[in-house]
Design a protein around this motif. Structure first.
Motif, PDB file in Angstrom:
ATOM      1  N   TRP A   6      37.887  42.341  22.165  1.00 28.48           N
ATOM      2  CA  TRP A   6      36.926  41.937  23.179  1.00 28.48           C
ATOM      3  C   TRP A   6      37.626  40.997  24.147  1.00 28.48           C
ATOM      4  CZ3 TRP A   6      32.493  44.502  23.326  1.00 28.48           C
ATOM      5  CH2 TRP A   6      32.130  45.196  22.165  1.00 28.48           C
ATOM      6  N   ARG A   7      37.381  41.202  25.413  1.00 29.77           N
ATOM      7  CA  ARG A   7      38.011  40.405  26.450  1.00 29.77           C
ATOM      8  C   ARG A   7      37.466  38.978  26.443  1.00 29.77           C
ATOM      9  NH1 ARG A   7      37.188  42.204  32.529  1.00 29.77           N
ATOM     10  NH2 ARG A   7      37.749  44.223  31.681  1.00 29.77           N
ATOM     11  N   ALA A  57      30.373  38.198  35.463  1.00 31.41           N
ATOM     12  CA  ALA A  57      30.707  36.942  36.136  1.00 31.41           C
ATOM     13  C   ALA A  57      31.651  36.087  35.288  1.00 31.41           C
ATOM     14  CB  ALA A  57      29.432  36.156  36.465  1.00 31.41           C
ATOM     15  N   LEU A  58      31.514  36.151  33.966  1.00 34.39           N
ATOM     16  CA  LEU A  58      32.408  35.421  33.068  1.00 34.39           C
ATOM     17  C   LEU A  58      33.790  36.072  32.967  1.00 34.39           C
ATOM     18  CD1 LEU A  58      29.919  34.576  30.206  1.00 34.39           C
ATOM     19  CD2 LEU A  58      31.332  32.903  31.419  1.00 34.39           C
ATOM     20  N   GLY A  59      33.889  37.326  33.408  1.00 33.22           N
ATOM     21  CA  GLY A  59      35.154  38.039  33.317  1.00 33.22           C
ATOM     22  C   GLY A  59      35.303  38.845  32.042  1.00 33.22           C
ATOM     23  N   GLU A  60      34.240  38.916  31.233  1.00 31.84           N
ATOM     24  CA  GLU A  60      34.293  39.637  29.968  1.00 31.84           C
ATOM     25  C   GLU A  60      34.100  41.145  30.156  1.00 31.84           C
ATOM     26  OE1 GLU A  60      31.547  37.755  27.286  1.00 31.84           O
ATOM     27  OE2 GLU A  60      32.527  35.822  27.517  1.00 31.84           O
ATOM     28  N   ARG A  61      33.592  41.527  31.297  1.00 32.00           N
ATOM     29  CA  ARG A  61      33.417  42.934  31.670  1.00 32.00           C
ATOM     30  C   ARG A  61      33.821  43.073  33.130  1.00 32.00           C
ATOM     31  NH1 ARG A  61      27.371  44.191  29.304  1.00 32.00           N
ATOM     32  NH2 ARG A  61      27.913  44.020  27.108  1.00 32.00           N
ATOM     33  N   GLY A  62      33.908  44.309  33.583  1.00 27.61           N
ATOM     34  CA  GLY A  62      34.212  44.542  34.987  1.00 27.61           C
ATOM     35  C   GLY A  62      35.695  44.447  35.272  1.00 27.61           C
ATOM     36  N   PRO A  63      36.036  44.162  36.513  1.00 26.35           N
ATOM     37  CA  PRO A  63      37.452  44.085  36.893  1.00 26.35           C
ATOM     38  C   PRO A  63      38.184  43.009  36.091  1.00 26.35           C
ATOM     39  CG  PRO A  63      36.032  44.001  38.835  1.00 26.35           C
ATOM     40  CD  PRO A  63      35.138  43.903  37.632  1.00 26.35           C
ATOM     41  N   VAL A  64      39.431  43.273  35.784  1.00 24.57           N
ATOM     42  CA  VAL A  64      40.211  42.296  35.024  1.00 24.57           C
ATOM     43  C   VAL A  64      40.461  41.054  35.870  1.00 24.57           C
ATOM     44  CG1 VAL A  64      41.301  44.062  33.611  1.00 24.57           C
ATOM     45  CG2 VAL A  64      42.455  43.275  35.672  1.00 24.57           C
ATOM     46  N   TRP A  65      40.568  39.915  35.227  1.00 25.53           N
ATOM     47  CA  TRP A  65      40.789  38.662  35.937  1.00 25.53           C
ATOM     48  C   TRP A  65      42.255  38.255  35.943  1.00 25.53           C
ATOM     49  CZ3 TRP A  65      42.798  35.814  32.073  1.00 25.53           C
ATOM     50  CH2 TRP A  65      42.302  35.989  30.788  1.00 25.53           C
ATOM     51  N   TRP A  66      43.088  38.943  35.187  1.00 24.55           N
ATOM     52  CA  TRP A  66      44.511  38.615  35.168  1.00 24.55           C
ATOM     53  C   TRP A  66      45.243  39.509  36.151  1.00 24.55           C
ATOM     54  CZ3 TRP A  66      41.746  40.722  31.165  1.00 24.55           C
ATOM     55  CH2 TRP A  66      42.043  42.033  30.807  1.00 24.55           C
ATOM     56  N   ASN A  67      46.430  39.096  36.565  1.00 22.11           N
ATOM     57  CA  ASN A  67      47.154  39.849  37.586  1.00 22.11           C
ATOM     58  C   ASN A  67      48.598  40.144  37.180  1.00 22.11           C
ATOM     59  OD1 ASN A  67      48.300  37.342  37.847  1.00 22.11           O
ATOM     60  ND2 ASN A  67      47.487  36.941  39.882  1.00 22.11           N
ATOM     61  N   ARG A  75      37.128  46.530  24.168  1.00 24.35           N
ATOM     62  CA  ARG A  75      36.331  47.473  23.387  1.00 24.35           C
ATOM     63  C   ARG A  75      37.155  48.564  22.714  1.00 24.35           C
ATOM     64  NH1 ARG A  75      30.720  48.330  26.773  1.00 24.35           N
ATOM     65  NH2 ARG A  75      30.319  46.149  27.136  1.00 24.35           N
ATOM     66  N   HIS A  76      38.462  48.501  22.778  1.00 25.67           N
ATOM     67  CA  HIS A  76      39.306  49.468  22.077  1.00 25.67           C
ATOM     68  C   HIS A  76      39.432  49.065  20.615  1.00 25.67           C
ATOM     69  CE1 HIS A  76      40.442  50.687  26.103  1.00 25.67           C
ATOM     70  NE2 HIS A  76      41.165  51.663  25.614  1.00 25.67           N
ATOM     71  N   LEU A  77      39.569  50.051  19.743  1.00 24.64           N
ATOM     72  CA  LEU A  77      39.863  49.744  18.353  1.00 24.64           C
ATOM     73  C   LEU A  77      41.250  49.123  18.275  1.00 24.64           C
ATOM     74  CD1 LEU A  77      38.570  52.961  16.551  1.00 24.64           C
ATOM     75  CD2 LEU A  77      37.589  50.671  16.443  1.00 24.64           C
TER      76      LEU A  77
END
Length: 91
Positions: A6-7, A57-67, A75-77
């Motif tokens: 989980w991110r 908004a927390l960065g746990e879903r959606g576009p990645v926050w790292w670059n 969500r991958h096993l």
């Protein structure tokens, strides 16, 4: 959790903003429970949308926050990622 990755939240968020979003996430999760208890499907849909919006908004879903170009294994096993433990059991 259950063998999935989980991110984490975006560490670049200011503490006040992160806390505001966590508070909204918790309120939205409570609203999901209340809607389910009341068997109100429309309210449940709206509450789940709030949960999703807070997680984005927390960065746990959606576009990645790292670059740094690292892939997103959200969500991958674990067994299907480079983070799996390939160590042989000793004994």
């Amino acid at each position: 959790m259950r063998g999935r990755l989980w991110r984490a939240s975006n560490p670049g968020l200011s503490e006040p903003r992160r806390q505001q979003l966590v508070d909204e996430l918790m309120a939205a999760r409570r609203a999901v429970g209340q809607a389910k208890k009341a068997d109100d499907r429309e309210a449940e849909r709206a509450a789940r949308a709030r949960v999703h919006d807070a997680k984005v908004a927390l960065g746990e879903r959606g576009p990645v926050w790292w670059n740094d170009g690292a892939p997103d294994y959200n969500r991958h096993l674990v067994a299907n990622t480079p983070y799996r433990d390939d160590a042989e059991p000793s004994g």
